[in-house]
Design a protein around this motif. Structure first.
Motif, PDB file in Angstrom:
ATOM      1  N   PHE A  80      37.313  53.447  38.865  1.00  0.00           N
ATOM      2  CA  PHE A  80      38.453  54.060  38.183  1.00  0.00           C
ATOM      3  C   PHE A  80      39.797  53.447  38.547  1.00  0.00           C
ATOM      4  O   PHE A  80      40.831  54.025  38.274  1.00  0.00           O
ATOM      5  N   LYS A  81      39.767  52.282  39.212  1.00  0.00           N
ATOM      6  CA  LYS A  81      41.015  51.601  39.603  1.00  0.00           C
ATOM      7  C   LYS A  81      41.900  52.510  40.469  1.00  0.00           C
ATOM      8  O   LYS A  81      43.115  52.477  40.370  1.00  0.00           O
ATOM      9  N   VAL A  84      42.846  49.534  44.866  1.00  0.00           N
ATOM     10  CA  VAL A  84      42.895  48.133  44.448  1.00  0.00           C
ATOM     11  C   VAL A  84      43.389  47.305  45.628  1.00  0.00           C
ATOM     12  O   VAL A  84      44.311  47.719  46.332  1.00  0.00           O
ATOM     13  N   THR A  85      42.752  46.155  45.859  1.00  0.00           N
ATOM     14  CA  THR A  85      43.214  45.292  46.948  1.00  0.00           C
ATOM     15  C   THR A  85      44.263  44.332  46.394  1.00  0.00           C
ATOM     16  O   THR A  85      43.981  43.507  45.536  1.00  0.00           O
ATOM     17  N   LEU A  86      45.477  44.493  46.880  1.00  0.00           N
ATOM     18  CA  LEU A  86      46.593  43.675  46.414  1.00  0.00           C
ATOM     19  C   LEU A  86      47.351  43.169  47.629  1.00  0.00           C
ATOM     20  O   LEU A  86      47.628  43.939  48.545  1.00  0.00           O
ATOM     21  N   GLY A  87      47.654  41.883  47.629  1.00  0.00           N
ATOM     22  CA  GLY A  87      48.330  41.310  48.782  1.00  0.00           C
ATOM     23  C   GLY A  87      47.492  41.478  50.042  1.00  0.00           C
ATOM     24  O   GLY A  87      48.027  41.618  51.138  1.00  0.00           O
ATOM     25  N   GLY A  88      46.161  41.491  49.857  1.00  0.00           N
ATOM     26  CA  GLY A  88      45.253  41.571  50.994  1.00  0.00           C
ATOM     27  C   GLY A  88      45.114  42.949  51.628  1.00  0.00           C
ATOM     28  O   GLY A  88      44.523  43.085  52.691  1.00  0.00           O
ATOM     29  N   VAL A  91      45.542  49.402  48.029  1.00  0.00           N
ATOM     30  CA  VAL A  91      46.612  50.253  47.513  1.00  0.00           C
ATOM     31  C   VAL A  91      45.922  51.390  46.765  1.00  0.00           C
ATOM     32  O   VAL A  91      45.069  51.148  45.916  1.00  0.00           O
ATOM     33  N   PHE A  93      45.789  54.728  44.301  1.00  0.00           N
ATOM     34  CA  PHE A  93      46.433  55.477  43.228  1.00  0.00           C
ATOM     35  C   PHE A  93      45.716  56.823  43.133  1.00  0.00           C
ATOM     36  O   PHE A  93      44.716  56.949  42.419  1.00  0.00           O
ATOM     37  N   MET A  96      44.222  58.530  39.995  1.00  0.00           N
ATOM     38  CA  MET A  96      43.075  57.954  39.295  1.00  0.00           C
ATOM     39  C   MET A  96      41.752  58.332  39.952  1.00  0.00           C
ATOM     40  O   MET A  96      40.686  58.099  39.385  1.00  0.00           O
TER      41      MET A  96
ATOM     42  N   MET B   1      47.422  34.138  49.106  1.00  0.00           N
ATOM     43  CA  MET B   1      48.667  34.041  48.342  1.00  0.00           C
ATOM     44  C   MET B   1      49.332  32.694  48.547  1.00  0.00           C
ATOM     45  O   MET B   1      50.048  32.456  49.523  1.00  0.00           O
ATOM     46  N   GLN B  59      41.944  54.823  31.281  1.00  0.00           N
ATOM     47  CA  GLN B  59      43.080  54.908  32.192  1.00  0.00           C
ATOM     48  C   GLN B  59      42.993  53.743  33.169  1.00  0.00           C
ATOM     49  O   GLN B  59      41.929  53.214  33.417  1.00  0.00           O
ATOM     50  N   GLY B  60      44.138  53.368  33.712  1.00  0.00           N
ATOM     51  CA  GLY B  60      44.139  52.338  34.745  1.00  0.00           C
ATOM     52  C   GLY B  60      44.208  50.924  34.211  1.00  0.00           C
ATOM     53  O   GLY B  60      44.013  49.967  34.970  1.00  0.00           O
ATOM     54  N   ILE B  63      46.909  48.949  36.035  1.00  0.00           N
ATOM     55  CA  ILE B  63      46.512  48.574  37.395  1.00  0.00           C
ATOM     56  C   ILE B  63      45.562  47.375  37.334  1.00  0.00           C
ATOM     57  O   ILE B  63      45.695  46.411  38.088  1.00  0.00           O
ATOM     58  N   ALA B  64      44.617  47.439  36.377  1.00  0.00           N
ATOM     59  CA  ALA B  64      43.660  46.342  36.225  1.00  0.00           C
ATOM     60  C   ALA B  64      44.382  45.047  35.849  1.00  0.00           C
ATOM     61  O   ALA B  64      44.039  43.969  36.350  1.00  0.00           O
ATOM     62  N   ALA B  66      47.469  44.268  36.587  1.00  0.00           N
ATOM     63  CA  ALA B  66      48.199  43.814  37.777  1.00  0.00           C
ATOM     64  C   ALA B  66      47.251  43.082  38.728  1.00  0.00           C
ATOM     65  O   ALA B  66      47.592  42.046  39.309  1.00  0.00           O
ATOM     66  N   GLU B  67      46.047  43.622  38.857  1.00  0.00           N
ATOM     67  CA  GLU B  67      45.025  43.008  39.702  1.00  0.00           C
ATOM     68  C   GLU B  67      44.689  41.599  39.169  1.00  0.00           C
ATOM     69  O   GLU B  67      44.555  40.642  39.933  1.00  0.00           O
ATOM     70  N   ALA B  70      47.394  39.162  40.095  1.00  0.00           N
ATOM     71  CA  ALA B  70      47.312  38.742  41.494  1.00  0.00           C
ATOM     72  C   ALA B  70      46.199  37.705  41.660  1.00  0.00           C
ATOM     73  O   ALA B  70      46.366  36.698  42.360  1.00  0.00           O
ATOM     74  N   LYS B  85      52.402  53.046  37.520  1.00  0.00           N
ATOM     75  CA  LYS B  85      51.284  52.638  38.380  1.00  0.00           C
ATOM     76  C   LYS B  85      51.182  51.124  38.429  1.00  0.00           C
ATOM     77  O   LYS B  85      50.983  50.536  39.500  1.00  0.00           O
ATOM     78  N   ALA B  88      53.867  49.737  40.634  1.00  0.00           N
ATOM     79  CA  ALA B  88      53.551  49.873  42.057  1.00  0.00           C
ATOM     80  C   ALA B  88      52.536  48.817  42.483  1.00  0.00           C
ATOM     81  O   ALA B  88      52.635  48.232  43.566  1.00  0.00           O
ATOM     82  N   ALA B  89      51.553  48.580  41.609  1.00  0.00           N
ATOM     83  CA  ALA B  89      50.517  47.593  41.925  1.00  0.00           C
ATOM     84  C   ALA B  89      51.108  46.187  41.991  1.00  0.00           C
ATOM     85  O   ALA B  89      50.801  45.417  42.910  1.00  0.00           O
ATOM     86  N   ALA B  92      53.109  45.813  45.134  1.00  0.00           N
ATOM     87  CA  ALA B  92      52.247  45.653  46.316  1.00  0.00           C
ATOM     88  C   ALA B  92      51.700  44.229  46.400  1.00  0.00           C
ATOM     89  O   ALA B  92      51.465  43.706  47.489  1.00  0.00           O
ATOM     90  N   ALA B  93      51.515  43.607  45.225  1.00  0.00           N
ATOM     91  CA  ALA B  93      50.995  42.241  45.204  1.00  0.00           C
ATOM     92  C   ALA B  93      52.110  41.206  45.369  1.00  0.00           C
ATOM     93  O   ALA B  93      51.842  40.004  45.388  1.00  0.00           O
TER      94      ALA B  93
END
Lengths: 299, 123
Positions: A80-81, A84-88, A91, A93, A96, B1, B59-60, B63-64, B66-67, B70, B85, B88-89, B92-93
């Protein structure tokens, strides 16, 4: 016996029927509002609320980010997202999250800890039933989802658990005002019911959604019947079609309530259907015995 | 990164779009865009990442998306608007967001960004 008052279409009169059933039912019973997105049964039963409790969902919290090696297992398992792994780093939510606990399970490094998200609240209390009949006791139980919250089934299941423990302590019956529709909230609400009362109206939408509801609920094999509200509605033009559907599906028509100004006026004053007139009270009493017979026959 | 270049001049730029290529029409939606045209400023190569969640996720989707940004090593996203959302994602990235999609084509949007990397939001 647990009776669920449901319908496909909204606005057909579920609450009208549920409130009247609860008032006239007799003996010890609990009126339950599971329509948690827009609960309104209390408007017709005027209960005094004795207690309230938050209903929460277990969601992950990133408690120790320093322990994370960025492996991404937590986000891979999430459907369901919600994580999420962001910037290692993970994170979260919380909105969700469906609380499956998968991320907590797969993280072997203790990065995540269980936290809580408040979905809404559960309230309980007592109301007054129809005093001319053996009054018994009329208890009241409801849930209210927080504004903006999308997930109602966990809250509905929690009300179901509260109901089960209340019935275990006091015995008696329950009348559930279920949410409209045929998706997860409605299915969660009728899950534990012994009898289904489907309230519809003789309009094309009313019939269409009754057909959907019956397709969704029939597989559970619970005894069910139909209440036709606003029967003979001028311009509704669907009475014959609705009767035909009920006959073909073997669904008994338990009651018909004609479209009357008197009922609308009572409703506008916050009076339940049985209080519109003595004629209506009598009709509800008849419905009570039919629903009760339907449930007893099955048990 | 590998895109954490302090000067910000060599980051890959992504534009939300209705299809691949610099001639594609930019999409003002981020999470529900058909995909992203990605320009690598080091050699001006152009790639396209389809936004798989645009239609499949109820939904999401933001976020997907944004993923996906990244994962594609994008440093800057040019789009119309980003939901809370997704914002924010992306933050964070460490991905910069410019909420502007001025131009008839993706190429126009990229050129506009290069001319003015920090435009004021439209009033």
């Amino acid at each position: 016996m647990i009776v669920a008052v449901a319908s496909g279409k909204g606005g057909t009169g579920k609450t009208t029927v549920a409130a009247a059933l609860a008032r006239i039912w007799g003996g010890d019973r609990i009126a339950v509002d599971m329509d948690v997105e827009t609960p309104n049964l209390h408007l017709f039963l005027s209960p005094s609320i004795a207690g309230e409790q938050d209903s929460t969902l277990e969601v992950p919290v990133v408690a120790h980010p320093d322990r994370c090696n960025g492996c991404g297992k937590c986000s891979e398992i999430c459907a369901f997202k919600a994580i999420v792994t962001l910037g290692g780093r993970p994170v979260v939510f919380p909105d969700m999250c469906h609380a499956c606990g998968g991320c907590l399970e797969v993280c072997g490094r203790g990065v995540l800890q269980p936290g809580k998200r408040v979905l809404g609240s559960v309230r309980w209390g007592t109301a007054t039933g129809d005093t001319e009949r053996d009054p018994g006791s009329l208890s009241f139980l409801m849930g209210q989802l927080n504004v903006g919250e999308a997930m109602s089934p966990p809250l509905i299941r929690e009300i179901g658990n509260c109901l089960a423990s209340m019935l275990e302590q006091t015995g008696g019956d329950a009348i559930i005002d279920a949410p409209p529709g045929t998706s997860c909230p409605a299915m969660s609400a009728v899950r534990d019911a012994d009898v289904l009362v489907l309230v519809s109206e003789p309009t094309p939408f009313g019939l269409h959604d009754l057909q959907l509801a019956w397709r969704a609920f029939a597989s559970a094999g619970k005894p069910a019947g139909v209440v036709i509200n606003r029967a003979g509605w001028e311009g509704g033009a669907g009475d014959a079609a609705m009767y035909g559907f009920c006959r073909d599906e073997g669904l008994p028509v338990l009651a018909e309530f004609p479209f009357e100004r008197m009922v609308a006026e009572a409703y506008a004053k916050g009076l339940s259907l049985d209080r519109a007139s003595s004629r209506h009270r009598h009709a509800v009493a008849k419905l009570v015995s039919r629903v009760s017979a339907l449930g007893s026959a099955a048990q | 990164m590998t895109n954490r270049n302090p000067t910000g001049q060599h980051k890959k730029v992504a534009v939300s779009a209705f299809g691949p290529g610099l001639e594609a029409r930019p999409d003002i939606r981020f999470g529900r865009a058909a995909g992203f045209v990605i320009v690598d400023p080091t050699d001006d190569t152009v790639a396209f990442v389809a936004n798989a969640g645009a239609e499949s996720l109820g939904q999401g989707a933001g976020i997907a998306a944004a993923e996906a940004m990244a994962r594609a090593d994008v440093g800057v996203v040019l789009t119309g608007s980003v939901g809370p959302k997704a914002a924010a994602a992306l933050a964070a990235a460490g991905i910069k967001v410019v909420e502007t999609c001025e131009g008839r084509t993706v190429g126009d949007v990229v050129r506009g960004y290069r001319a003015d990397p920090n435009p004021q939001a439209a009033p």
